[in-house]
Design an enzyme around this catalytic site. Structure first.
Site, PDB file in Angstrom:
ATOM      1  N   CYS A 145     -16.837  -3.547  -4.878  1.00  0.00           N
ATOM      2  CA  CYS A 145     -15.698  -4.135  -4.161  1.00  0.00           C
ATOM      3  C   CYS A 145     -16.244  -5.124  -3.148  1.00  0.00           C
ATOM      4  O   CYS A 145     -17.236  -4.843  -2.479  1.00  0.00           O
ATOM      5  CB  CYS A 145     -14.909  -3.038  -3.459  1.00  0.00           C
ATOM      6  SG  CYS A 145     -13.519  -3.668  -2.532  1.00  0.00           S
ATOM      7  N   ARG A 186      -2.162 -11.052  -4.419  1.00  0.00           N
ATOM      8  CA  ARG A 186      -2.227  -9.609  -4.694  1.00  0.00           C
ATOM      9  C   ARG A 186      -1.398  -8.826  -3.688  1.00  0.00           C
ATOM     10  O   ARG A 186      -0.894  -7.753  -4.007  1.00  0.00           O
ATOM     11  CB  ARG A 186      -3.674  -9.121  -4.610  1.00  0.00           C
ATOM     12  CG  ARG A 186      -4.553  -9.689  -5.689  1.00  0.00           C
ATOM     13  CD  ARG A 186      -5.928  -9.104  -5.610  1.00  0.00           C
ATOM     14  NE  ARG A 186      -5.870  -7.655  -5.782  1.00  0.00           N
ATOM     15  CZ  ARG A 186      -6.919  -6.866  -5.902  1.00  0.00           C
ATOM     16  NH1 ARG A 186      -8.128  -7.383  -5.890  1.00  0.00           N
ATOM     17  NH2 ARG A 186      -6.791  -5.567  -6.046  1.00  0.00           N
ATOM     18  N   ARG A 231     -17.123   1.290  -1.635  1.00  0.00           N
ATOM     19  CA  ARG A 231     -15.892   2.092  -1.495  1.00  0.00           C
ATOM     20  C   ARG A 231     -15.994   3.284  -2.440  1.00  0.00           C
ATOM     21  O   ARG A 231     -15.411   3.286  -3.525  1.00  0.00           O
ATOM     22  CB  ARG A 231     -14.655   1.233  -1.782  1.00  0.00           C
ATOM     23  CG  ARG A 231     -14.436   0.186  -0.715  1.00  0.00           C
ATOM     24  CD  ARG A 231     -13.254  -0.683  -1.007  1.00  0.00           C
ATOM     25  NE  ARG A 231     -11.981  -0.021  -0.801  1.00  0.00           N
ATOM     26  CZ  ARG A 231     -10.809  -0.579  -1.081  1.00  0.00           C
ATOM     27  NH1 ARG A 231     -10.763  -1.791  -1.573  1.00  0.00           N
ATOM     28  NH2 ARG A 231      -9.685   0.075  -0.859  1.00  0.00           N
ATOM     29  N   ASN A 280       0.808  -1.224   0.000  1.00  0.00           N
ATOM     30  CA  ASN A 280       0.000   0.000   0.000  1.00  0.00           C
ATOM     31  C   ASN A 280       0.843   1.276   0.000  1.00  0.00           C
ATOM     32  O   ASN A 280       0.303   2.373  -0.136  1.00  0.00           O
ATOM     33  CB  ASN A 280      -0.995  -0.013   1.161  1.00  0.00           C
ATOM     34  CG  ASN A 280      -2.103  -1.024   0.912  1.00  0.00           C
ATOM     35  OD1 ASN A 280      -2.231  -1.548  -0.200  1.00  0.00           O
ATOM     36  ND2 ASN A 280      -2.894  -1.310   1.935  1.00  0.00           N
TER      37      ASN A 280
HETATM   38  N1  EPU Z   1     -14.403   6.719   1.735  1.00  0.00           N
HETATM   39  C1  EPU Z   1     -15.429   7.551   1.370  1.00  0.00           C
HETATM   40  N2  EPU Z   1     -15.260   8.335   0.264  1.00  0.00           N
HETATM   41  C2  EPU Z   1     -14.107   8.341  -0.470  1.00  0.00           C
HETATM   42  C3  EPU Z   1     -13.051   7.503  -0.075  1.00  0.00           C
HETATM   43  C4  EPU Z   1     -13.224   6.698   1.043  1.00  0.00           C
HETATM   44  O1  EPU Z   1     -16.481   7.574   2.014  1.00  0.00           O
HETATM   45  O2  EPU Z   1     -14.028   9.082  -1.446  1.00  0.00           O
HETATM   46  C5  EPU Z   1     -14.568   5.859   2.910  1.00  0.00           C
HETATM   47  C6  EPU Z   1     -14.369   4.387   2.584  1.00  0.00           C
HETATM   48  O3  EPU Z   1     -15.561   3.802   2.069  1.00  0.00           O
HETATM   49  C7  EPU Z   1     -13.968   3.823   3.923  1.00  0.00           C
HETATM   50  C8  EPU Z   1     -13.135   4.953   4.515  1.00  0.00           C
HETATM   51  O4  EPU Z   1     -13.524   6.133   3.802  1.00  0.00           O
HETATM   52  O5  EPU Z   1     -15.104   3.638   4.722  1.00  0.00           O
HETATM   53  C9  EPU Z   1     -11.648   4.777   4.412  1.00  0.00           C
HETATM   54  O6  EPU Z   1     -11.293   4.379   3.099  1.00  0.00           O
HETATM   55  P1  EPU Z   1      -9.935   4.809   2.426  1.00  0.00           P
HETATM   56  O7  EPU Z   1     -10.219   5.760   1.331  1.00  0.00           O
HETATM   57  O8  EPU Z   1      -8.963   5.234   3.470  1.00  0.00           O
HETATM   58  O9  EPU Z   1      -9.453   3.435   1.760  1.00  0.00           O
HETATM   59  P2  EPU Z   1      -8.548   3.332   0.484  1.00  0.00           P
HETATM   60  O10 EPU Z   1      -7.616   4.470   0.488  1.00  0.00           O
HETATM   61  O11 EPU Z   1      -9.383   3.094  -0.720  1.00  0.00           O
HETATM   62  C10 EPU Z   1      -6.587   2.007   1.576  1.00  0.00           C
HETATM   63  C11 EPU Z   1      -5.949   0.669   1.428  1.00  0.00           C
HETATM   64  C12 EPU Z   1      -6.893  -0.401   1.921  1.00  0.00           C
HETATM   65  C13 EPU Z   1      -7.223  -0.127   3.377  1.00  0.00           C
HETATM   66  C14 EPU Z   1      -7.811   1.286   3.520  1.00  0.00           C
HETATM   67  C15 EPU Z   1      -8.075   1.690   4.955  1.00  0.00           C
HETATM   68  C16 EPU Z   1      -4.478   0.910  -0.478  1.00  0.00           C
HETATM   69  C17 EPU Z   1      -4.134   0.535  -1.854  1.00  0.00           C
HETATM   70  N3  EPU Z   1      -5.608   0.428   0.031  1.00  0.00           N
HETATM   71  O12 EPU Z   1      -7.759   1.987   0.765  1.00  0.00           O
HETATM   72  O13 EPU Z   1      -6.170  -1.620   1.839  1.00  0.00           O
HETATM   73  O14 EPU Z   1      -8.146  -1.066   3.856  1.00  0.00           O
HETATM   74  O15 EPU Z   1      -6.898   2.236   2.952  1.00  0.00           O
HETATM   75  O16 EPU Z   1      -6.905   1.650   5.686  1.00  0.00           O
HETATM   76  O17 EPU Z   1      -3.727   1.629   0.166  1.00  0.00           O
HETATM   77  C18 EPU Z   1      -5.878  -3.939   1.595  1.00  0.00           C
HETATM   78  O18 EPU Z   1      -4.657  -3.731   1.495  1.00  0.00           O
HETATM   79  O19 EPU Z   1      -6.361  -5.086   1.748  1.00  0.00           O
HETATM   80  C19 EPU Z   1      -6.797  -2.807   1.528  1.00  0.00           C
HETATM   81  C20 EPU Z   1      -8.095  -2.939   1.267  1.00  0.00           C
END
Ligand code: EPU
Length: 428
Positions: free
Chosen positions: A116, A400, A121, A23
């Site tokens: 997803c 992955r 998400r 990540n």
């Molecule tokens: N969210 C919103 N709106 C947005 C973006 C996010 O409501 O525009 C919500 C999401 O639905 C969630 C929360 O905010 O409830 C946090 O999501 P976040 O955006 O932080 O997740 P992400 O950036 O898409 C990354 C990791 C995930 C990890 C999450 C939380 C990467 C590539 N992915 O995702 O990793 O679970 O942060 O820490 O960095 C994994 O590695 O298995 C994985 C899913």
């Protein structure tokens, strides 16, 4: 498609070295689009998601090549601003190319990621952040059309119903590095992976203050240059191996990790009864004996307990002496592993975003199905502890995000084999 065959009940022992963080690698790969120069990503893990992101960068016109353990990316141009659905839908992190593309090309067409398995998400915060920088956003035919002819700094509060957003912060910050003027992101994500991205951007010449806090200030510059960046160790892989050592009542030294990225995890595992002793600066010894203690835990943004270790902790708690409660505060539907753990005898009741786990003295091996990356890891952990054989199908999910997990586990004494999915299970 491959499957894993695990014979449970063998305590793990020995030394394992953690790979660098998936990540951290993915947004840094996207950041390489911000410059014509060469970005050298040191010790980039060999993972399916890294291969997928590299493929997307190539489609956009960048050169990506392996040089030993490093990955070298150069987006000298000309670049395309079109990220197609077929690629983005497979990996949500690919949406992270939007910020760099609008910064570099001033326009882009990037597919919305779609569904997803771990629950909804949305990307509304990514878009809200970019709009605050003057980017005009239109949604058409499942694509985000972004026009950034007037990219300028702005102040934005980047919080949603579940707190900060990791990739949203990355996307907006990357666009802001090349915007005119200063951008302030309030409620920015403070995850170590975001800090690693700030380090990369700073090496490229970006001017960013506040890394690791909830307020990022980015002063736009004219252009960025290539850089060499070291990735941080994968804190989720490290936590997974901590649970692996504990659930098998083993004795394992985990090397190459950053304990300062794992405070909440170490704290919770100690509460469960796992012994974790630092060994030098970047290693720890993990031991466990007897039954585990039940705990209450809620997943939270960093520095809270990570959602990416929720499933693995649940596997451990299925064997605790008493009732544990897990509350999932990031992805309230991220419980695909519950039904599969139940196939192995676990007693788990799901109520909304809560899982109530009544611990049992043992699990029993069973055929189970991996549904997503971290759920697959939880099934592997449960299989290592269970009596008898566990067959885990669809392990491409685990490929992955975990580098050679079965080889690392086998070196610690686990009885785990990878087989093609259609191959009959050998009789032993
Ligand atoms: N969210 C919103 N709106 C947005 C973006 C996010 O409501 O525009 C919500 C999401 O639905 C969630 C929360 O905010 O409830 C946090 O999501 P976040 O955006 O932080 O997740 P992400 O950036 O898409 C990354 C990791 C995930 C990890 C999450 C939380 C990467 C590539 N992915 O995702 O990793 O679970 O942060 O820490 O960095 C994994 O590695 O298995 C994985 C899913």
């Amino acid at each position: 498609m491959d499957k894993f065959l695990i014979k449970g009940g063998y305590p793990l022992a020995g030394v394992v070295t953690i790979s660098n963080a998936k990540n951290a690698a993915l947004p840094i790969l996207a950041a390489a689009l911000l410059t014509e120069g060469k970005t050298v990503i040191k010790k980039c893990p060999r993972l399916e998601d890294v291969t997928a992101m590299s493929g997307l960068l190539r489609v956009l016109g960048a050169k990506v090549k392996r040089s030993g353990s490093d990955l070298v990316v150069q987006a000298a141009g000309p670049l395309s601003g079109f990220a197609p659905y077929d690629i983005v839908r497979k990996m949500r992190a690919s949406f992270c190319v939007l910020g760099p593309l609008v910064a570099r090309l001033r326009s882009a067409k990037v597919s919305l990621p779609g569904g997803c398995v771990i629950g909804p998400r949305p990307v509304d915060l990514h878009l809200k952040g970019l709009q605050a920088l003057g980017v005009r956003i239109t949604i058409d035919g499942g694509y985000v059309l972004a026009d950034a002819s007037r990219l300028r700094g702005g102040t934005i509060y980047l919080g949603g119903p579940f707190g900060s957003t990791v990739l949203g912060t990355a996307n907006v910050m990357m666009a802001a590095t090349l915007a005119r003027g200063t951008t302030v992101i309030e409620n920015a994500a403070s995850e170590p992976e975001v800090v690693n991205l700030v380090e990369c951007l700073t090496r490229m010449g970006a001017r960013i203050r506040g890394a690791g806090s909830s307020r990022l200030e980015i002063r736009g510059v004219e252009r960025l240059k290539g850089c060499t960046i070291e990735l941080i160790p994968d804190r989720i892989e490290a936590g997974t191996f901590m649970v692996a050592a504990a659930i098998t009542h083993g004795d394992v030294v985990i090397k190459g990790l950053r304990l300062d990225h794992l405070h909440a995890v170490v704290d919770k595992l100690r509460e469960v009864g796992v012994g974790i002793t630092p060994v030098g600066r970047n290693a720890c010894r993990v031991t466990a004996d007897g039954r585990f203690r039940p705990v209450d835990v809620a997943t939270l943004p960093y520095p809270g307990f990570p959602t990416d270790l929720q499933a693995q902790l649940m596997a451990l708690l299925t064997l605790a002496e008493g009732v544990s409660v897990i509350t999932e505060k990031i992805y309230p539907d991220r419980f695909m592993h519950v039904a599969e753990l139940a196939r192995m005898g676990a007693n788990i009741r799901k109520e909304g975003p809560h899982a109530i786990i009544s611990g049992l003295p043992k699990l029993s091996g069973a055929p189970v199905m991996a549904s997503d990356l971290r759920a697959s890891a939880a099934l592997v952990l449960a299989g290592l502890a269970a009596e008898g054989e566990t067959e885990i199908r669809r392990v491409y999910h685990i490929d992955r995000g975990y580098e050679h997990i079965e080889k690392k586990l086998a070196r610690l004494g686990a009885q785990i084999r990878r087989l093609p999915d259609d191959q009959p299970i050998p009789q032993s």
